[in-house]
Write a protein that holds these residues in place. Sequence first.
Motif, PDB file in Angstrom:
ATOM      1  N   PRO B 175       0.834  -1.204   0.000  1.00 42.61           N
ATOM      2  CA  PRO B 175       0.000   0.000   0.000  1.00 42.61           C
ATOM      3  C   PRO B 175       0.871   1.259   0.000  1.00 42.61           C
ATOM      4  O   PRO B 175       2.021   1.215   0.440  1.00 42.61           O
ATOM      5  CB  PRO B 175      -0.799  -0.128   1.300  1.00 42.61           C
ATOM      6  N   PRO B 176       0.334   2.359  -0.501  1.00 40.02           N
ATOM      7  CA  PRO B 176       1.135   3.583  -0.564  1.00 40.02           C
ATOM      8  C   PRO B 176       1.501   4.137   0.813  1.00 40.02           C
ATOM      9  O   PRO B 176       2.476   4.866   0.941  1.00 40.02           O
ATOM     10  CB  PRO B 176       0.244   4.553  -1.329  1.00 40.02           C
ATOM     11  N   ALA B 177       0.702   3.817   1.802  1.00 38.17           N
ATOM     12  CA  ALA B 177       1.029   4.281   3.140  1.00 38.17           C
ATOM     13  C   ALA B 177       0.579   3.232   4.139  1.00 38.17           C
ATOM     14  O   ALA B 177      -0.424   2.563   3.926  1.00 38.17           O
ATOM     15  CB  ALA B 177       0.323   5.602   3.412  1.00 38.17           C
ATOM     16  N   PRO B 178       1.316   3.069   5.217  1.00 35.25           N
ATOM     17  CA  PRO B 178       0.891   2.101   6.215  1.00 35.25           C
ATOM     18  C   PRO B 178      -0.338   2.600   6.959  1.00 35.25           C
ATOM     19  O   PRO B 178      -0.534   3.807   7.128  1.00 35.25           O
ATOM     20  CB  PRO B 178       2.092   2.018   7.146  1.00 35.25           C
ATOM     21  N   THR B 179      -1.190   1.672   7.353  1.00 32.66           N
ATOM     22  CA  THR B 179      -2.320   2.072   8.184  1.00 32.66           C
ATOM     23  C   THR B 179      -1.936   1.814   9.638  1.00 32.66           C
ATOM     24  O   THR B 179      -1.590   0.688  10.000  1.00 32.66           O
ATOM     25  CB  THR B 179      -3.582   1.264   7.849  1.00 32.66           C
ATOM     26  N   LEU B 180      -1.953   2.852  10.421  1.00 29.18           N
ATOM     27  CA  LEU B 180      -1.535   2.724  11.814  1.00 29.18           C
ATOM     28  C   LEU B 180      -2.703   2.222  12.642  1.00 29.18           C
ATOM     29  O   LEU B 180      -3.842   2.657  12.457  1.00 29.18           O
ATOM     30  CB  LEU B 180      -1.050   4.063  12.334  1.00 29.18           C
ATOM     31  N   VAL B 181      -2.419   1.317  13.521  1.00 33.72           N
ATOM     32  CA  VAL B 181      -3.469   0.709  14.324  1.00 33.72           C
ATOM     33  C   VAL B 181      -3.238   1.036  15.793  1.00 33.72           C
ATOM     34  O   VAL B 181      -2.124   0.902  16.304  1.00 33.72           O
ATOM     35  CB  VAL B 181      -3.469  -0.828  14.144  1.00 33.72           C
ATOM     36  N   VAL B 182      -4.290   1.493  16.437  1.00 34.71           N
ATOM     37  CA  VAL B 182      -4.207   1.731  17.872  1.00 34.71           C
ATOM     38  C   VAL B 182      -4.745   0.486  18.567  1.00 34.71           C
ATOM     39  O   VAL B 182      -5.882   0.096  18.340  1.00 34.71           O
ATOM     40  CB  VAL B 182      -5.061   2.946  18.283  1.00 34.71           C
ATOM     41  N   SER B 183      -3.940  -0.129  19.366  1.00 33.51           N
ATOM     42  CA  SER B 183      -4.457  -1.265  20.115  1.00 33.51           C
ATOM     43  C   SER B 183      -4.605  -0.848  21.572  1.00 33.51           C
ATOM     44  O   SER B 183      -3.635  -0.579  22.257  1.00 33.51           O
ATOM     45  CB  SER B 183      -3.531  -2.468  19.988  1.00 33.51           C
ATOM     46  N   GLU B 184      -5.864  -0.746  21.980  1.00 33.24           N
ATOM     47  CA  GLU B 184      -6.175  -0.177  23.293  1.00 33.24           C
ATOM     48  C   GLU B 184      -5.476  -0.912  24.433  1.00 33.24           C
ATOM     49  O   GLU B 184      -4.991  -0.310  25.378  1.00 33.24           O
ATOM     50  CB  GLU B 184      -7.698  -0.223  23.521  1.00 33.24           C
ATOM     51  N   LYS B 185      -5.407  -2.238  24.296  1.00 38.47           N
ATOM     52  CA  LYS B 185      -4.920  -2.967  25.471  1.00 38.47           C
ATOM     53  C   LYS B 185      -3.405  -2.895  25.593  1.00 38.47           C
ATOM     54  O   LYS B 185      -2.876  -3.057  26.682  1.00 38.47           O
ATOM     55  CB  LYS B 185      -5.420  -4.418  25.439  1.00 38.47           C
ATOM     56  N   ASP B 186      -2.731  -2.620  24.470  1.00 39.71           N
ATOM     57  CA  ASP B 186      -1.278  -2.523  24.547  1.00 39.71           C
ATOM     58  C   ASP B 186      -0.800  -1.095  24.805  1.00 39.71           C
ATOM     59  O   ASP B 186       0.386  -0.844  24.928  1.00 39.71           O
ATOM     60  CB  ASP B 186      -0.645  -3.009  23.235  1.00 39.71           C
ATOM     61  N   MET B 187      -1.739  -0.185  24.864  1.00 40.19           N
ATOM     62  CA  MET B 187      -1.396   1.236  24.936  1.00 40.19           C
ATOM     63  C   MET B 187      -0.349   1.544  25.998  1.00 40.19           C
ATOM     64  O   MET B 187       0.550   2.357  25.780  1.00 40.19           O
ATOM     65  CB  MET B 187      -2.689   1.996  25.251  1.00 40.19           C
ATOM     66  N   TYR B 188      -0.495   0.897  27.135  1.00 44.16           N
ATOM     67  CA  TYR B 188       0.413   1.203  28.247  1.00 44.16           C
ATOM     68  C   TYR B 188       1.217  -0.028  28.641  1.00 44.16           C
ATOM     69  O   TYR B 188       1.531  -0.234  29.811  1.00 44.16           O
ATOM     70  CB  TYR B 188      -0.381   1.757  29.429  1.00 44.16           C
ATOM     71  N   LEU B 189       1.492  -0.878  27.642  1.00 46.74           N
ATOM     72  CA  LEU B 189       2.214  -2.100  27.920  1.00 46.74           C
ATOM     73  C   LEU B 189       3.677  -1.910  27.538  1.00 46.74           C
ATOM     74  O   LEU B 189       3.997  -1.637  26.390  1.00 46.74           O
ATOM     75  CB  LEU B 189       1.597  -3.238  27.096  1.00 46.74           C
ATOM     76  N   VAL B 190       4.525  -2.046  28.511  1.00 43.00           N
ATOM     77  CA  VAL B 190       5.949  -1.862  28.253  1.00 43.00           C
ATOM     78  C   VAL B 190       6.536  -3.193  27.800  1.00 43.00           C
ATOM     79  O   VAL B 190       6.333  -4.204  28.452  1.00 43.00           O
ATOM     80  CB  VAL B 190       6.669  -1.383  29.528  1.00 43.00           C
TER      81      VAL B 190
END
Lengths: 218, 533
Positions: B175-190
């Motif tokens: 694809p011409p640009a990557p689609t960024l995905v927000v994953s709610e559960k990993d948001m604050y996972l180190v």
Amino acid sequence: MASRGGGRGCGRGQLTFNVEAVGIGKGDALPPPTLQPSPLFPPLEFRPVPLPSGEEGEYVLALKQELRGAMRQLPYFIRPAVPKRDVERYSDKYQMSGPIDNAIDWNPDWRRLPRELKIRVRKLQKERTTIILPKRPPKTTEDKEETIQKLETLEKKEEEVTSEEDEEKEEEEEKEEEEEEEYDEEEHEEETDYIMSYFDNGEDFGGDSDDNMDEAIY
Amino acid sequence: MTQAEIKLCSLLLQEHFGEIVEKIGVHLIRTGSQPLRVIAHDTGTSLDQVKKALCVLIQHNLVTYQVHKRGVVEYEAQCNRVLRMLRYPRYIYTAKTLYSDTGELIVEELLLNGKMTMSAVVKKVADRLTETMEDGKTMDYAEVSNTFVRLVDTHFVQRCPLVPATENSDTGPPPPAPTLVVSEKDMYLVPKLSLIGKGKRRRSSDEDATGEPKAKRPKQTTDNKEPIPDDGIYWQANLDRFHQHFRDQAIVSAVANRMDQTSSEIVRTMLRMSEVTTPSGAPFTQPLSSNEIFRSLPVGYNISKQVLDQYLTLLADDPLEFVGKSGDSGGGMYVINLHKALGSLATATLESVVQERFGSRCARIFRLVLQKKHLEQKQVEDFAMIPAKEAKDMLYKMLSENFISLQEIPKTPDHAPSRTFYLYTVNILSAARMLLHRCYKSVANLIERRQFETKENKRLLEKSQRVEAIIASMQATGAEEAQLQEIEEMITAPERQQLETLKRNVNKLDACEIQVDETIFLLESYIESTMKR
């Protein structure tokens, strides 16, 4: 806005509302029309209260100014390329290459960016920071030391009277010095790092350098 | 976007990223989302420069992109995010107060670079801390990464949207640009990282003399070729969480001013308990029982359960309604009415602006109208106990400056003025909007003035910088006192005076910017919370 209907010259009776309601008495004249824009800097009616002072404020202030300075040093601060100047100079080789238009100075993660944005990445020079060192023309000092030396030798030789030898000696000395200088340059050319900070085409220094600081540089 | 906001964005972008980025950014703000070639054409900038500028803007989360049909990528500026640049110092300071110097540097690095991987942040911060320490001491990576984890746990730092791993790369063109995905559960996972090592000192000490350390991207120190363990996982400062913290602090200090220290401590405890459980935009905190609050009070705060209950009843009875009672179970359930609190803070700001701009008598009229909601002119004159003529003057002045608005209620359908009620009222929301707009304007003016002042004295500033550099290098080589003094004298007395005046002016202007931004924050939070309802 019916109230706007009454023109200035029409007299009070023409207004569609009771003027007394807006605070203009029976005998009062209507305020004169404004024919010019209000002043750009009207006098302040109330002085502003002083800014709250305190340790927190000062720290945030320092942070703000530091951040501003730091931002300018980062590669994200894009400067336009310097247009080519009239002639190619010998010194150009030794100057820090300025920003160029067709390459980026930092290394973005291309996986996160649209493909069309991809652009050549320029290698960051390691000696990027060295140019901040105080610059000054080194020639003046050498000239000065040279002349002092010359004068001193001349003084001595005056006492010795033999003039022909002197000239020869002097020439020799001068040659030696010249050789030394040449040699130095060659040596340094390999260490680009040094040359970068060392070389100065004299453009950003007005030539009015004070002799006081000679010793500090070396 | 109002003109004032665009102007401010332009100044901020120019100050932080230079002219080119400013041109592209402002163009995007003005026109909305646009594809690459159109931007280059419309701004008359070379394609390469546009690309560079967009890279910077995307890196700093100021521009987002989206793939449209037929594979066209469109870029859109986040105007509100650009305006947040004004608040960067405050975010950094907050991180310092909460997590000391390490936290400060972590947040600073994240803000300076937009987004970074955790390993890069930890390395950079450890290096920077090591440099400030005495010789022989170094900062451990483990310590920095601990602070980082704490910042993530308290949600001050969060993950950037991820690029999903593409396994089926051979099916069709990418694809011409990557689609960024927000994953709610990993948001604050180190991610589990074993960062072992110590901060390194830079070899030459000369660079330290110039003041701020050069923030070089740590990724580029490619001396270690081993793969980065957390490659692709980028982190950014979570500005909403910072705003939540600012809001909580504002509420706590408002309670402290209104009642006393103890009640503010109770409110602080309540806010802290619901910090992570309440979403940042919620109008109320989660209900808390007085027993829970009692248990969570900071250790060493010696008040009995009875006193706490009394305080809570008192707080709940307060007309400002910062604290509300939501039930009787568990010894009484209490919530903090965040929306009301922000409303009160915004109203107080409006009142104090009226007081400082128009004087205390106008403020009296303003408060009166606020309190009584709708008043006729005659009533204002009477209730305010100010002579009719003056009261009218003041009222009209505030009306013309849009602090007070006028509501017409006609008795007959023809809107004849003589048969119409004219009611004065304060529309807090629109007054707050108006004030916010003015604040943007003032900040833009302040920045412009500061730039003017600096430009006027450019030569002098450069000279003083050069002299300072010479002195620093002389001190490093161990020059004599007399020599140093001689160099210092290169700046003459009048020049020195001029420099000092400049410094004082710039400091004042900078402090003003910070101050105005605090007002902006309050008004924005209020408007945002009102719009959500």
